[in-house]
Write an enzyme that holds these catalytic residues in place. Structure first.
Site, PDB file in Angstrom:
ATOM      1  N   CYS A  14      -7.098  25.492  -7.724  1.00 49.07           N
ATOM      2  CA  CYS A  14      -6.127  24.506  -7.255  1.00 49.07           C
ATOM      3  C   CYS A  14      -5.539  23.662  -8.381  1.00 49.07           C
ATOM      4  O   CYS A  14      -4.689  22.805  -8.131  1.00 49.07           O
ATOM      5  CB  CYS A  14      -6.775  23.624  -6.201  1.00 49.07           C
ATOM      6  SG  CYS A  14      -7.360  24.623  -4.809  1.00 49.07           S
ATOM      7  N   HIS A  70      -4.559  14.282  -6.971  1.00 48.59           N
ATOM      8  CA  HIS A  70      -4.926  15.607  -6.455  1.00 48.59           C
ATOM      9  C   HIS A  70      -5.159  15.484  -4.956  1.00 48.59           C
ATOM     10  O   HIS A  70      -4.786  16.381  -4.210  1.00 48.59           O
ATOM     11  CB  HIS A  70      -6.169  16.144  -7.163  1.00 48.59           C
ATOM     12  CG  HIS A  70      -6.507  17.533  -6.728  1.00 48.59           C
ATOM     13  ND1 HIS A  70      -5.654  18.587  -6.922  1.00 48.59           N
ATOM     14  CD2 HIS A  70      -7.575  18.039  -6.057  1.00 48.59           C
ATOM     15  CE1 HIS A  70      -6.186  19.695  -6.413  1.00 48.59           C
ATOM     16  NE2 HIS A  70      -7.342  19.385  -5.882  1.00 48.59           N
ATOM     17  N   HIS A  76      -2.036  21.420   1.071  1.00 49.45           N
ATOM     18  CA  HIS A  76      -2.630  21.712  -0.241  1.00 49.45           C
ATOM     19  C   HIS A  76      -2.151  23.098  -0.670  1.00 49.45           C
ATOM     20  O   HIS A  76      -2.639  24.109  -0.170  1.00 49.45           O
ATOM     21  CB  HIS A  76      -4.149  21.653  -0.150  1.00 49.45           C
ATOM     22  CG  HIS A  76      -4.838  21.814  -1.465  1.00 49.45           C
ATOM     23  ND1 HIS A  76      -4.159  22.102  -2.632  1.00 49.45           N
ATOM     24  CD2 HIS A  76      -6.147  21.733  -1.809  1.00 49.45           C
ATOM     25  CE1 HIS A  76      -5.022  22.185  -3.623  1.00 49.45           C
ATOM     26  NE2 HIS A  76      -6.240  21.968  -3.157  1.00 49.45           N
TER      27      HIS A  76
END
Lengths: 325, 406
Positions: free
Chosen positions: B163, B296, B333
């Site tokens: 990620c 994040h 996400h």
């Protein structure tokens, strides 16, 4: 075209190790995890993570006392294409056949390919950074480039580079020879390595390029790119070229451009391991210099020049530690 | 060192194709409900994801370049058009592609497999004789196919730090320009639906049935989103020579690794703090010059708390942590595309001089204690910080700041 503009920190190789099957070894069965990694702690590691851990440990031992470098100054760059491919396929079969609840929790994080580097980073306190590259066929050479760039820009004072692969059933079914195993190199700035008394085993320079598939005419972009790659890494006197090429139109075109040396080309396989193994060979065998050139059907090209001193054994092993089971 | 400029941006998200679609969604600040993935083999409790609407998942032609690749190509074409760079304007051998992706083309491979092939006979050695004509497509081919589509003849790289993949890609792209390896780099990230990614997140109990709600008291995990965020980075010299209008400057980045648990962040946040401070120090940006942070912030309980504490530590000497813009509440996400899209959003924020309203996600978690204004606020500093963290403890922070005209 590919040369750096500013003064490089002189980067040297201080550790090298390969963990690969010997000739004719059966897939998977050649690696003795208990003998290599000890009796505990690797039960839930996929094969690729085990190879990576084994090669990384050996290369760091070969570099002697890397713990002299603070954890925040030690980095890791991994190159892989199929390092977890068998696991991905197994996971998908499980989901389709039985559902997600049948997936093994201990292996669940490994859907992200970079997790295969996690155990080595944790065990060896590689807190500087961890970066995983997956570029087709050249991720191993790129990992060298990325490590050198990180050292030059002061992001770390020691970087472990690992190329790791496992056998991709899809690739094998399509006629691409599979790869298994890992090769690791430890890179450090020369001054820092000498200061801490690390063995300086040689130097390397790596460069990569891309020419879209189909643009294979020798007097076009491909010819220019191969010429630029060689001039970016070669030195005087010119080192012998060791091509790692497949039988794709791109592989044949690059073989033609390289001329005579390509007649002895090693077969490129479905991964990024073989080019880096070829680059590591002078460090693990008899010393000397060579330029490894590789090209892949998707369009990637890479070259790496290595200059290796004659190897000397270290008490903790490493250099000649390839698995030949 | 020579500044690295952003001269073009492109985006594909669940809100559609193009930066205007993303910008409008940012202005509206309305949460959308995640889609139920139309995959009959998605056997999992919560098959939820924010899907890119066009083309609908599962309707791609068999010979299409792949879902993540098609997102990357669309976003890259938009970014290059915005930069005023036509194919013939890309400097030969000096144009690079550095793309981040977590799952690459694995989702395409999953769909390519007919159900009958899920339990094939034991693997056999390939038949003897001439090799098949190189029809095998690697799992991580997105960067290669994007570069081929764009006709690039420079270095091309695929970064797969889960990620944080596009964060490392962006940082590497900027480093390549600083090291003189390229003049123009098409960079960012792209990711698409993958059955195994979503199934494993289900297995880890990390999917929130109610959507992606970073920093909310009631958050219960994350929800993945499809997308691509692409930036054209250019050396200041190259941009000036062609009189390009810079949208922003990419500052330096800070890298670190927890070197601990495979999925959970280190609770002390020590390495996250180090990456944040390194990005600021290397960019010569004081904490007080940061006007916005794009965190994040995924919605997973521990991650949001650790990141909040890290931000409070880094900004401890300031009056307050600067406003956060929680992009994942808007687009989900997006995995390997997340930092690329965050950098696109940061470029918009720096260019417009204001932080868009955050999507309301419910009562804030008092243990996070970071400012998430739901009204538009002026950008009070010149820099925007972008954070990206990943499984494997791979951390990166990047600085995006207002550009000085060439």
């Amino acid at each position: 075209m590919l040369t750096h503009r500013h003064e490089l920190r002189d980067v040297v190789v201080t550790g090298v190790a390969a963990v690969v099957p010997g000739p004719g070894a059966p897939p998977g069965a050649w690696f003795d995890a208990d003998a290599e990694l000890g009796p505990r702690g690797h039960k839930y590691l996929p094969a690729g993570a085990r190879y990576l851990l084994a090669a990384g440990r050996r290369a760091l031992r070969c570099a002697t006392t890397p713990e002299q470098v603070p954890p925040e100054r030690r980095g890791l760059v991994v190159g892989t294409n199929n390092g977890l491919a068998p696991l991905f396929r197994d996971m998908d079969r499980t989901v389709v056949a039985a559902g997600a609840e049948r997936l093994r929790p201990a292996l669940a994080p490994y859907f992200a390919v970079n997790v295969l580097a996690g155990r080595l980073a944790a065990e060896q306190c590689l807190k500087g950074f961890s970066c995983t590259l997956t570029t087709s066929g050249v991720a191993g050479v790129e990992a060298l480039q990325t490590a050198v760039r990180a050292l030059v820009l002061g992001r770390a004072d020691l970087v472990v580079v690992v190329a790791v692969e496992d056998r991709s059933a899809e690739a094998v079914a399509a006629g691409e020879p599979g790869e298994e195993g890992a090769v690791a190199l430890v890179l450090e700035p020369r001054a820092a390595a000498e200061r801490r008394g690390a063995p300086v085993r040689g130097t390397l320079r790596a460069a990569c390029a891309f020419v879209p598939p189909g643009a294979d005419a020798p007097d076009g972009d491909l010819g220019l790119a191969v010429g630029d790659l060689l001039s970016a890494v070669q030195s005087e006197p010119a080192a012998p070229v060791h091509p790692v090429l497949d039988t794709s139109p791109r592989g044949r075109a690059v073989a033609a451009l390289l001329g005579a040396p390509a007649r002895k080309a090693a077969a490129a396989r479905a991964g990024c391991l073989t080019p880096l193994l070829s680059a590591a060979e002078p460090f693990t065998a008899h010393g000397g210099q060579r330029v490894v050139v590789t090209a892949t059907a998707p369009g990637h090209l890479a070259a790496v020049h290595v200059l290796a001193a004659e190897p000397r054994e270290t008490p903790s092993g490493g250099l000649r530690a390839e698995s030949t089971a | 060192m020579e500044p690295v400029l952003v001269t073009g941006v492109g985006a594909v998200t669940c809100h559609g194709t193009g930066v205007p679609a993303l910008r409008d969604a940012m202005d509206r600040a309305r949460a959308v409900q995640p889609d139920k993935v139309p995959d009959p083999w998605a056997r999992m409790e919560l098959p939820l994801m924010y899907l890119v609407p066009e083309p609908a998942l599962g309707t791609e032609a068999g010979d299409a370049p792949g879902r993540a690749t098609s997102f990357a190509v669309r976003a890259a074409r938009e970014a290059l058009a915005g930069a005023g760079l036509a194919r013939e304007g890309l400097p030969a051998g000096r144009t690079a592609v550095v793309l981040g992706t977590c799952m690459g083309a694995i989702g395409d491979r999953e769909r390519d497999r007919a159900p009958a092939e899920q339990n094939p006979p034991p693997e056999q050695d390939p038949p003897a004789g001439p090799a098949a004509p190189h029809t095998w497509r690697p799992d991580f081919e997105v960067a290669s196919r994007l570069a081929a589509e764009l006709g690039v003849t420079g270095p091309v790289s695929s970064t797969s730090n889960a990620c944080a993949a596009s964060g490392f890609a962006l940082a590497t792209a900027a480093d390549m320009i600083r090291c003189g390896e390229a003049d123009v780099v098409v960079t960012g990230g792209a990711d698409a639906y993958s059955r195994i990614a979503l199934a494993n997140f289900n297995r880890l109990g990390a999917v929130d049935a109610h959507g992606c709600r970073p920093f909310a008291a009631g958050r219960a995990g994350t929800v993945f989103g499809e997308g691509a965020g692409i930036l054209v980075l250019e050396s200041a010299v190259h941009a000036a020579a062609r009189r390009a209008r810079p949208l922003a400057e990419i500052g330096e980045s800070g890298w670190s690794c927890d070197a601990g648990h495979p999925t959970a962040p280190e609770e002390s946040g020590e390495q996250i703090v180090r990456a944040l401070r390194e990005a600021l120090d290397r960019s010569s940006v004081a904490p007080g010059e940061v006007g916005c942070v794009i965190p994040h912030g995924t919605g997973t309980r521990l991650n949001d708390r650790v990141e909040s504490a890290a931000l409070r530590e880094v900004f401890a000497r300031e009056a307050a942590v600067p406003p956060l813009y929680s992009l994942k509440a808007l687009v989900g996400h997006t995995g390997g595309a997340a930092a690329g899209l965050a950098a696109v959003a940061a470029t918009l924020i720096a260019g417009r001089g204001s932080v868009p309203p955050n999507v309301p996600v419910g009562a804030p978690d008092p243990r996070c204690d970071v400012p998430l204004p739901t009204a538009r606020t002026p950008l009070t500093g010149t820099a925007v910080l972008v954070n990206a963290y990943a499984f494997g403890g791979n951390n990166i922070s990047l600085v995006v700041r207002e550009a000085v005209a060439c």
